[in-house]
Structure formats: C-alpha cells, structure tokens
Enzyme design. Sequence first.
Site, PDB file in Angstrom:
ATOM      1  CE  LYS A  53      -6.006  -4.941   3.034  1.00 54.70           C
ATOM      2  NZ  LYS A  53      -4.931  -5.547   2.375  1.00 54.70           N
ATOM      3  CD  GLN A  97      -4.045  -9.261   2.439  1.00 49.38           C
ATOM      4  OE1 GLN A  97      -4.825  -8.459   2.088  1.00 49.38           O
ATOM      5  NE2 GLN A  97      -3.076  -8.870   3.282  1.00 49.38           N
ATOM      6  CG  ASP A 120      -2.023  -3.424  -2.184  1.00 43.89           C
ATOM      7  OD1 ASP A 120      -2.232  -2.714  -1.321  1.00 43.89           O
ATOM      8  OD2 ASP A 120      -2.220  -4.641  -2.030  1.00 43.89           O
TER       9      ASP A 120
END
Length: 283
Positions: A53, A97, A120
């Site tokens: 990412k 994460q 996200d």
Amino acid sequence: MTAAVIDGKALAQQVRSEVKERAAGLARAGITPGLATVLVGEDPASTIYVSSKQKACAEVGIKVWDYPLPASTPEDELLALIADLNANDGVHGILVQLPLPEHIDEQKVLVAVDPLKDADGFHPMNLGRLLAGDPVVAPATPAGIQEMLIRSGVEISGAEVVVVGRSNIVGKPIAAMLMQKAPGANATVTICHTRTRDIAEHTVRADILIAAIGRAHAITAPMIKKGAVVIDVGMNRTEDGLKGDVDFEAAKEICSQITPVPGGVGPMTIAMLLSNTVKLAGG
Ligand code: NAP
C-alpha cells in the site's frame, strides 16, 4: 465456453493513473495528499500488505506517514497516536492495518479514527452513511469489486447478485452498495453465510456471484449458473500457494467472466484505497 478472465491488475492500473492525475491536481493547489499507515506488530501478511500500500501511494503522489508499532503497544498509546493523526493537517487518511493484537479492542480503535480521515471506510458512521446511500468513502475491497464490475461492462442493474460471506469489511458493505438506487447498483441482492440452509440453492440463481468466505475452493462448479460473472475475494494460503474461494479451473468453463486469485480483487483494493485517500484530501 471458457470465461473471460477479469484482469484486476490492468483495471487497477487504470484507476491508479486516474488517481495520480487527481493527486497532481491537488498538488497544483498546494495540497499533498497524506496517508498514515499504522501497523501494530510484525504479522508477515500484514507487513506485506502495508508495504505494498505504501509503495502504491508513493507511485501516485500520496505522502506516507509510516507508523510501525511493536506488538506490545498498549491500547491507550495507539489511541493517543490516532488522536494525534486526527489533529495533523498533513494527514488526510488514516489506515489501521487489521487484525490488531488481541489485547487491543479493534472496534474502539476504528471508532477513534476521525470519520473524515477514515481511508478504509470502516468507521461505523461511514458504514451507516454507506447504507443510507451517501458514503464519505466506501470500504476499499467492496469499492474495488463494484468498480471492476462497472469497468468490465457487467450489467448490475436488475441482476441477481449473491454474496457468500457477511463480514463488515466485505460481505455486508458490497451487498449494501449493490442494492442502492444508484448508477452501478440497483441489483437484487442475497447474502449467504454459515447458517444458510442450502447455499447452492442461492448461488445457482446468481447472475453475479461474489465469494468472500475465506475457504479455498468453497465454491465449486455445480454451484455456479451458466454465464454468471464470478468475483472471487478469497485469499487463502494453502500448501499449493495462494488460492481463492472459487475452484477457478472448473468455474471458468461455466461462467462468462471471472476474477483470478491472485491478480483480481487484491490489486483493485489497493487502487481504491489510493482513490479514497485522494478523495479525503479533497481531490
Ligand atoms: P471473515 O470475516 O472471516 O468472514 C467470512 C464470512 O464467510 C463469514 O460471514 C462466514 O459466515 C462466511 N463463511 C465462512 N465459511 C462459510 C461456508 N462454508 N459457507 C458459507 N459461508 C461461510 O472474512 P472476510 O474478512 O470477509 O474475508 C473473506 C475472504 O476474503 C478471506 O479469504 C480474506 O483473506 C479475503 N479478503 C481479500 C481481500 C482482498 O483485497 N482481496 C480483502 C479482504 C478480505 P458467518 O458469518 O456465519 O461466520
């Protein structure tokens, strides 16, 4: 009939080029989009995801604010970092994460992220707005699936969509997105899970079948309608390497289009994370 394989890498590249242009537009206005990545611990898969990412961010002009933390990081320290990132004007998106170590309450952390920096799209407020049809940003994996379907010319409006899996990060949001009264949606959606009496009874009706299960080859050929479009979200590490949730070789003789694993939904997820970050920065 052998299905066309949907090339997730090529579609992701298209999205990334567009994101790069949007980021360049922001740069001309003096804004460098910034994404903070928070990784707690050293889980090998999570470490790979975060570094890919970060690399993708650098390629499109997103500045990465990197926060690798030890697995022993106390919950209050993580929450304090998130509060700092919420207040940092150079950070437009925050990515924590998952999964987090067991001593940390995942929900508490997701709620702590400013909903307007929630790259996200996992904050409950954003999931609520998604359901209401007015998302700030959509979670990256479902957004990538919808984008793939649209860019592959799949007719979503009026289609029977069956989603197998009801997680908060894939199954529920993709169902919510495809049922909206909106362009790229308007589908009739069914969700299956472990308590569904007969999964195949539903999947054989699907014009678009989305497998987000986490079990290698759980979807077999007899479960698929002839000519269906099959989206395989699964990423299962097996002795024979990375496998999807769908028995790809058998399925591709039945369906019309199918995503491979790897090279399908995964690259699109990263591309949509970049798109979300630039959107949160105003681009
Ligand atoms: P998850 O949270 O474990 O959810 C799995 C869902 O599948 C649950 O709703 C579960 O039902 C259902 N399920 C499990 N076994 C089943 C079975 N035999 N029959 C019917 N339903 C079954 O997983 P997730 O986070 O959604 O991820 C799913 C898969 O996608 C994993 O392989 C993950 O690695 C992959 N993934 C890929 C990406 C990507 O970018 N490519 C992103 C995210 C996830 P219950 O609710 O009843 O338990």
